[in-house]
Write a protein that holds these residues in place. Structure first.
Motif, PDB file in Angstrom:
ATOM      1  N   ASN A  78      -1.975   5.979  -2.223  1.00 35.65           N
ATOM      2  CA  ASN A  78      -2.479   5.496  -0.597  1.00 35.65           C
ATOM      3  C   ASN A  78      -3.404   6.077   0.066  1.00 35.65           C
ATOM      4  N   LEU A  79      -4.539   5.569   1.453  1.00 37.11           N
ATOM      5  CA  LEU A  79      -5.272   6.139   1.998  1.00 37.11           C
ATOM      6  C   LEU A  79      -4.428   6.387   3.244  1.00 37.11           C
ATOM      7  N   ILE A  80      -4.168   5.713   3.731  1.00 41.21           N
ATOM      8  CA  ILE A  80      -3.474   5.778   5.253  1.00 41.21           C
ATOM      9  C   ILE A  80      -2.257   5.336   5.501  1.00 41.21           C
ATOM     10  N   GLY A  81      -1.705   5.734   6.740  1.00 42.31           N
ATOM     11  CA  GLY A  81      -0.389   4.962   6.577  1.00 42.31           C
ATOM     12  C   GLY A  81       1.296   4.879   6.196  1.00 42.31           C
ATOM     13  N   ASN A  82       1.357   5.996   4.664  1.00 41.15           N
ATOM     14  CA  ASN A  82       2.129   6.402   3.528  1.00 41.15           C
ATOM     15  C   ASN A  82       3.776   6.112   4.369  1.00 41.15           C
ATOM     16  N   ASP A  83       3.313   7.291   5.731  1.00 39.20           N
ATOM     17  CA  ASP A  83       4.548   7.241   6.068  1.00 39.20           C
ATOM     18  C   ASP A  83       4.889   7.092   7.580  1.00 39.20           C
TER      19      ASP A  83
ATOM     20  N   PRO B 165       0.435  -1.321  -0.196  1.00 34.50           N
ATOM     21  CA  PRO B 165       0.344  -0.143   0.577  1.00 34.50           C
ATOM     22  C   PRO B 165       0.779   1.242   0.058  1.00 34.50           C
ATOM     23  N   ILE B 166       2.494   1.346   0.223  1.00 34.61           N
ATOM     24  CA  ILE B 166       3.216   2.049   0.764  1.00 34.61           C
ATOM     25  C   ILE B 166       3.543   3.282  -0.910  1.00 34.61           C
ATOM     26  N   THR B 167       3.292   3.964  -1.334  1.00 30.91           N
ATOM     27  CA  THR B 167       3.793   4.530  -2.778  1.00 30.91           C
ATOM     28  C   THR B 167       5.405   4.953  -2.746  1.00 30.91           C
ATOM     29  N   VAL B 168       5.823   5.340  -4.317  1.00 37.36           N
ATOM     30  CA  VAL B 168       7.141   5.720  -4.321  1.00 37.36           C
ATOM     31  C   VAL B 168       7.311   7.092  -4.743  1.00 37.36           C
ATOM     32  N   ASP B 169       7.792   7.431  -3.197  1.00 32.73           N
ATOM     33  CA  ASP B 169       8.514   9.402  -3.462  1.00 32.73           C
ATOM     34  C   ASP B 169       7.400   9.797  -4.455  1.00 32.73           C
ATOM     35  N   ALA B 170       7.421  10.951  -4.606  1.00 26.10           N
ATOM     36  CA  ALA B 170       6.833  12.574  -5.933  1.00 26.10           C
ATOM     37  C   ALA B 170       8.465  11.960  -6.018  1.00 26.10           C
ATOM     38  N   GLY B 171       8.192  12.175  -7.338  1.00 23.11           N
ATOM     39  CA  GLY B 171       9.373  12.393  -7.587  1.00 23.11           C
ATOM     40  C   GLY B 171      10.362  11.524  -8.529  1.00 23.11           C
ATOM     41  N   HIS B 172      10.109  10.751  -7.904  1.00 23.34           N
ATOM     42  CA  HIS B 172      10.859   8.992  -8.012  1.00 23.34           C
ATOM     43  C   HIS B 172      10.727   8.251  -8.548  1.00 23.34           C
ATOM     44  N   PHE B 173      11.871   7.599  -9.051  1.00 27.70           N
ATOM     45  CA  PHE B 173      10.960   5.598 -10.282  1.00 27.70           C
ATOM     46  C   PHE B 173      12.154   4.932  -9.435  1.00 27.70           C
TER      47      PHE B 173
ATOM     48  N   ALA C 160      -1.387  -0.015   7.347  1.00 24.48           N
ATOM     49  CA  ALA C 160      -1.570   1.339   5.736  1.00 24.48           C
ATOM     50  C   ALA C 160      -2.275   0.446   4.934  1.00 24.48           C
ATOM     51  N   LEU C 161      -3.542   2.069   3.760  1.00 26.53           N
ATOM     52  CA  LEU C 161      -4.095   1.127   3.027  1.00 26.53           C
ATOM     53  C   LEU C 161      -4.080   1.898   1.905  1.00 26.53           C
ATOM     54  N   ALA C 162      -4.552   1.120   0.805  1.00 22.33           N
ATOM     55  CA  ALA C 162      -4.390   1.529  -0.591  1.00 22.33           C
ATOM     56  C   ALA C 162      -5.331   1.428  -1.477  1.00 22.33           C
ATOM     57  N   ILE C 163      -5.761   2.469  -2.871  1.00 23.07           N
ATOM     58  CA  ILE C 163      -6.253   1.912  -3.559  1.00 23.07           C
ATOM     59  C   ILE C 163      -5.806   1.792  -5.189  1.00 23.07           C
ATOM     60  N   LEU C 164      -5.971   0.775  -5.566  1.00 18.55           N
ATOM     61  CA  LEU C 164      -5.059   0.130  -7.048  1.00 18.55           C
ATOM     62  C   LEU C 164      -5.342   0.017  -8.117  1.00 18.55           C
ATOM     63  N   PRO C 165      -6.047   1.124  -8.529  1.00 19.16           N
ATOM     64  CA  PRO C 165      -7.485   0.481  -9.750  1.00 19.16           C
ATOM     65  C   PRO C 165      -6.068   0.182 -10.852  1.00 19.16           C
ATOM     66  N   TYR C 166      -6.504  -0.981 -12.399  1.00 23.33           N
ATOM     67  CA  TYR C 166      -5.907  -0.857 -13.121  1.00 23.33           C
ATOM     68  C   TYR C 166      -7.170  -0.922 -14.545  1.00 23.33           C
ATOM     69  N   LEU C 167      -6.150  -0.822 -15.255  1.00 23.50           N
ATOM     70  CA  LEU C 167      -6.412  -1.277 -17.282  1.00 23.50           C
ATOM     71  C   LEU C 167      -5.961  -1.463 -17.240  1.00 23.50           C
TER      72      LEU C 167
ATOM     73  N   TYR D  31       0.311  -4.911   7.679  1.00 24.54           N
ATOM     74  CA  TYR D  31       0.042  -4.311   9.381  1.00 24.54           C
ATOM     75  C   TYR D  31       1.414  -4.734  10.005  1.00 24.54           C
ATOM     76  N   LYS D  32       2.379  -3.765  10.605  1.00 24.61           N
ATOM     77  CA  LYS D  32       3.513  -3.968  11.291  1.00 24.61           C
ATOM     78  C   LYS D  32       3.301  -5.016  12.652  1.00 24.61           C
ATOM     79  N   LEU D  33       4.130  -6.270  12.706  1.00 19.88           N
ATOM     80  CA  LEU D  33       3.919  -6.965  13.714  1.00 19.88           C
ATOM     81  C   LEU D  33       5.220  -6.508  14.436  1.00 19.88           C
ATOM     82  N   PRO D  34       5.068  -6.907  15.335  1.00 20.90           N
ATOM     83  CA  PRO D  34       6.225  -6.781  17.025  1.00 20.90           C
ATOM     84  C   PRO D  34       6.931  -8.080  15.610  1.00 20.90           C
ATOM     85  N   GLY D  35       8.427  -7.443  16.766  1.00 16.91           N
ATOM     86  CA  GLY D  35       9.573  -8.583  16.088  1.00 16.91           C
ATOM     87  C   GLY D  35      10.017  -8.578  14.876  1.00 16.91           C
ATOM     88  N   ASP D  36       9.705  -7.383  14.465  1.00 16.33           N
ATOM     89  CA  ASP D  36      10.263  -7.185  12.238  1.00 16.33           C
ATOM     90  C   ASP D  36       9.245  -8.040  11.476  1.00 16.33           C
ATOM     91  N   TRP D  37       8.016  -8.472  12.411  1.00 12.21           N
ATOM     92  CA  TRP D  37       7.251  -8.808  11.302  1.00 12.21           C
ATOM     93  C   TRP D  37       6.294  -8.420  10.324  1.00 12.21           C
TER      94      TRP D  37
END
Length: 281
Positions: free
Chosen positions: A139-144, A56-64, A149-156, A179-185
Motif C-alpha cells: 500500500n502506498l496511500i490511504g491504508n489507514d 488497495p488495502i492490505t491485511v493487518d500486520a500479523g494477521h491472516f 487508497a493506492l497500492a502496487i501488487l506484482p505477481y509471479l 475512492y470512498k464516495l458520499p452515501g457509502d458508495w
C-alpha cells in the motif's frame, strides 16, 4: 524468461521506492508479523474478491486472510478450441507482514478441464491441482485514513498445474485504487500489465487490463457490486470487454460469502461463474 526477469527487476525497484516513501511518512511503524495489530485496532475487513478489481488495502500486520473461489466454472472459446474448466477451492492466502505490506500465496486446489477441437471434434480431459501464484501487495496511500487508497501488487505464477499441461511462467504488476464516495458508495479502479501464455500455443504475449467497479450496500450486511473492464492483447491487437456483477454477504464478523459472474461480451472472451468465501484470522 527474460521478460519475467525484467518484470521482477521493475517490481523490486517499485517496492524499494514505496518502502522509502512509507518510511518517511510513518516513522512509528511498530506492528509486524512478529508483533500483530491488536484486534481492537484492526481495519475493517477488505477483500480482493469478488470483483476483478483488487483492493488497495492490505491485511493487518500479523494477521491472516483466506479468500477462495469455492466453486468456479470457466468457459473459453477460440478459433480452434473450446474449453470448459471446473475449479474447486481456487484460494488466495494473505499474510500481513508490516502495516503496509502483505504477501499472498494463490493455489488452485483442484481443476477439471475439458477441451474440444472445433475442426476435428477431438475431445480431451485433464484434472489435478493448478498453478501456484506469489504476490506482494504494498500500500502506498490511504491504508489507514483518507478517502483515496493506492497500492502496487506484482505477481509471479509458477507453472505446476496438473490439469493444464501447457501452463507457463507468467508475471505481471497490478495497480489497484479505491475512492470512498458520499452515501457509502465506493469506486474502484485498476491498471494491470501482464505477460501471459497464448491460449492455443506455447508462445507468450503482453496484455493490458483496466477496470472500474462500483459497490454499495443493498441491505444490511449485503453489498452489491457492478464492474466493467477490458483487456488488450498487444500481440493479437485485440480488445476483450467484460461486464461483471456480484453480491457479497457478511455472515458474521470476518467471514463473508459471495457469488457472481464475469461475462465476456465477445464470442472469444471468457465467461466465469463463481461462488466464493473470505475469512480473516
Amino acid at each position: 524468461m527474460n521478460n519475467a526477469y525484467h518484470y521482477c527487476t521493475a517490481v523490486l525497484l517499485l517496492l524499494w521506492a514505496s518502502s522509502v516513501c512509507n518510511g518517511q511518512e510513518k516513522k512509528d511503524d511498530q506492528f509486524s508479523i512478529f508483533n500483530p495489530v491488536p484486534k481492537e485496532l484492526m481495519r475493517d475487513m477488505e477483500t480482493d474478491r469478488p470483483d476483478v478489481t483488487e483492493s488497495p488495502i492490505t491485511v493487518d500486520a500479523g494477521h491472516f486472510q483466506l479468500e477462495t473461489d469455492l466453486v468456479k466454472w470457466v468457459k473459453e472459446q477460440s478459433e480452434e478450441k473450446q474449453a470448459h474448466t471446473l475449479l474447486i477451492n481456487q484460494m488466495n492466502l494473505k499474510i500481513g507482514i508490516t502495516e503496509n505490506t502483505a504477501i499472498q500465496l494463490g493455489y488452485q486446489t483442484y481443476g477439471i478441464e475439458k477441451k474440444k477441437e472445433i475442426g476435428s471434434g477431438i475431445k480431451e480431459m485433464s484434472q489435478g491441482h493448478g498453478d501456484l501464484t506469489f504476490r506482494i501487495k504494498q500500500n502506498l496511500i490511504g491504508n489507514d485514513k483518507g478517502n483515496f487508497a493506492l497500492a502496487i501488487l506484482p505477481y509471479l505464477k509458477f507453472p505446476i498445474s496438473k490439469y493444464e499441461d501447457d501452463s507457463r511462467l507468467e508475471a505481471g504488476i497490478i495497480v489497484p485504487m479505491s475512492y470512498k464516495l458520499p452515501g457509502d458508495w465506493k469506486l474502484g479502479f485498476q491498471l494491470e500489465l501482464d505477460r501471459l501464455k497464448d491460449q492455443d500455443q506455447q508462445a507468450m504475449h503482453t496484455e493490458f487490463l483496466q477496470t472500474i467497479t462500483l459497490s454499495h450496500s443493498i441491505i444490511k450486511n449485503i453489498d452489491g457490486i457492478a464492474e466493467t473492464y477490458y483487456t488488450y492483447d498487444f500481440k493479437a491487437h485485440q480488445f476483450s470487454n467484460f461486464i461483471n456483477a456480484a453480491i457479497q454477504i457478511e455472515v458474521v464478523k470476518d467471514f463473508k460469502l459471495d457469488a457472481g459472474l464475469n461475462y465476456g461480451l465477445q464470442h472469444t472472451a471468457d465467461k466465469h461463474y463463481f461462488l466464493g468465501a473470505s475469512y480473516r484470522l
